[in-house]
Motif scaffolding. Structure first.
Motif, short mmCIF file in Angstrom:
data_model
loop_
_atom_site.label_atom_id
_atom_site.label_comp_id
_atom_site.label_asym_id
_atom_site.label_seq_id
_atom_site.Cartn_x
_atom_site.Cartn_y
_atom_site.Cartn_z
N ASN A 154 10.36 44.04 -125.75
CA ASN A 154 10.52 43.54 -124.19
C ASN A 154 9.41 43.80 -123.45
O ASN A 154 9.24 42.97 -122.21
N TYR A 155 8.39 44.48 -123.89
CA TYR A 155 7.34 44.83 -123.06
C TYR A 155 5.93 44.21 -123.70
O TYR A 155 5.00 44.46 -123.05
N PRO A 182 -5.34 33.72 -114.93
CA PRO A 182 -4.33 33.65 -116.14
C PRO A 182 -2.89 33.21 -115.80
O PRO A 182 -2.35 33.56 -114.73
N PHE A 238 -4.50 45.25 -121.95
CA PHE A 238 -4.64 43.86 -122.45
C PHE A 238 -5.61 44.02 -123.76
O PHE A 238 -6.23 44.56 -124.08
N TYR A 263 6.85 35.92 -122.38
CA TYR A 263 7.13 37.10 -121.98
C TYR A 263 8.01 37.78 -122.83
O TYR A 263 8.74 37.02 -123.52
N SER A 264 8.02 39.15 -122.81
CA SER A 264 9.06 39.73 -123.64
C SER A 264 9.03 39.35 -125.26
O SER A 264 9.98 38.77 -125.69
N ASN A 295 1.83 53.02 -118.79
CA ASN A 295 0.62 53.25 -117.94
C ASN A 295 -0.32 53.99 -118.65
O ASN A 295 -0.19 54.90 -119.27
N PRO A 296 -1.55 53.36 -118.59
CA PRO A 296 -1.85 52.33 -117.99
C PRO A 296 -1.61 50.97 -118.72
O PRO A 296 -1.55 50.84 -119.98
N LEU A 297 -1.17 49.99 -117.92
CA LEU A 297 -1.09 48.81 -118.71
C LEU A 297 -2.30 48.24 -119.37
O LEU A 297 -3.38 48.51 -118.66
N GLN A 342 -0.69 41.24 -123.62
CA GLN A 342 -0.49 42.64 -122.76
C GLN A 342 0.61 43.35 -122.87
O GLN A 342 1.86 42.89 -123.11
N HIS A 382 3.49 40.81 -123.78
CA HIS A 382 3.52 39.34 -123.04
C HIS A 382 2.24 38.84 -123.30
O HIS A 382 1.29 39.39 -124.01
N TYR A 424 -0.93 35.74 -122.15
CA TYR A 424 -1.20 34.92 -121.08
C TYR A 424 -2.29 33.92 -121.59
O TYR A 424 -2.99 34.10 -122.38
N TYR A 483 -4.67 36.07 -123.96
CA TYR A 483 -4.35 37.83 -123.91
C TYR A 483 -2.99 38.01 -124.33
O TYR A 483 -2.12 37.53 -123.73
N GLY A 542 3.38 46.28 -121.47
CA GLY A 542 3.84 46.88 -120.12
C GLY A 542 4.79 47.94 -120.46
O GLY A 542 5.48 48.50 -119.34
N LEU A 546 1.22 33.18 -117.27
CA LEU A 546 2.01 33.72 -118.10
C LEU A 546 2.45 32.82 -119.02
O LEU A 546 2.99 31.45 -118.49
#
Lengths: 117, 108
Positions: free
Chosen positions: B32-33, B45, B99, B50-51, B95-97, B90, B35, B37, B88, B92, B47
């Motif tokens: 789910n996290y 950038p 890339f 996603y997920s 933290n920290p997110l 990434q 992604h 870009y 890229y 999510g 999107l």
């Protein structure tokens, strides 16, 4: 449709503070999360931090002592302040809306900031 | 911090060719996290996925993603000239997110 727009000085002197504004239209910043990301020359991307719908903040530990993100809900704006900048902070700074799962689903056009004397 | 190792760093492809980018995480991530870009020259950038595997609004079906755990991939089934960009991954998840380092796609 949500739109974000960064604004602020394009040139900052070393040791000074970098201040940027993100103006949001089409969506209230009292919903979701709103963050700052920067892209360095050479393409590296770094997430800097975010401010939540409630005003709480989270920062990248690499910046924690220098960064502050605040907001003005009456103007639907949020702000980035980065203190004690060096030439290594030269980058393009983006504001973005952070959605569920940490996805950045809306971005500003970016603000190029150069740190130089 | 979760490190995302993205490869290759650059691709030169012909129009109509299939290209695949991989993204390997230093720790397991829920699908789910993760992604993807696209950043075209001079633009912000955008999107794309996603997920892991869901195309963002308006993204053509030639773009797809897959993966799980620590290994993810992004594919353009038939590259078009307008796909010239840096891509890229990434995460999510925590933290920290973070890339990936980016993959620059050029057309022959």
């Amino acid at each position: 449709e949500v739109q974000l727009q960064e604004s602020g000085p394009g040139l900052v002197k070393p040791s000074q503070s970098l201040s940027l504004t993100c103006s949001v239209t089409g969506y209230s910043i009292t919903s979701n999360y709103w963050g700052w990301i920067r892209k360095f020359p050479g393409n590296k991307m770094e997430w800097m931090g975010y401010i939540s719908y409630s005003g709480s903040t989270s920062y990248n530990p690499s910046l924690k002592s220098r960064i502050s993100i605040t907001r003005d809900t009456s103007k639907n704006q949020f702000f980035l302040q980065l203190n004690s900048v060096t030439t290594e902070d030269t980058a393009t700074y983006y504001c973005a809306r952070r959605g569920l799962s940490g996805v950045m689903d809306a971005w500003g056009q970016g603000a190029s900031v150069t740190v130089s004397s | 911090a979760i490190v995302l190792n993205q490869s290759p760093s650059s691709i030169v492809a012909s129009q109509g060719e299939k290209v695949t980018i991989t993204c390997r995480a230093s720790s397991s991530i829920s699908s789910n996290y993760l992604h993807w870009y696209q950043q075209k020259p001079g633009a912000f950038p955008k999107l794309v996925i996603y997920s892991t595997s869901y195309r963002a609004s308006g993204i053509p079906s030639r773009f797809s993603g897959s993966g799980s755990g620590t290994s993810y991939s992004f594919t353009i089934s038939r590259v078009e000239a307008e796909d010239v960009a840096t891509y890229y991954c990434q995460q999510g998840s925590s933290n920290p997110l973070t890339f990936g380092s980016g993959t620059k796609l050029e057309i022959k």
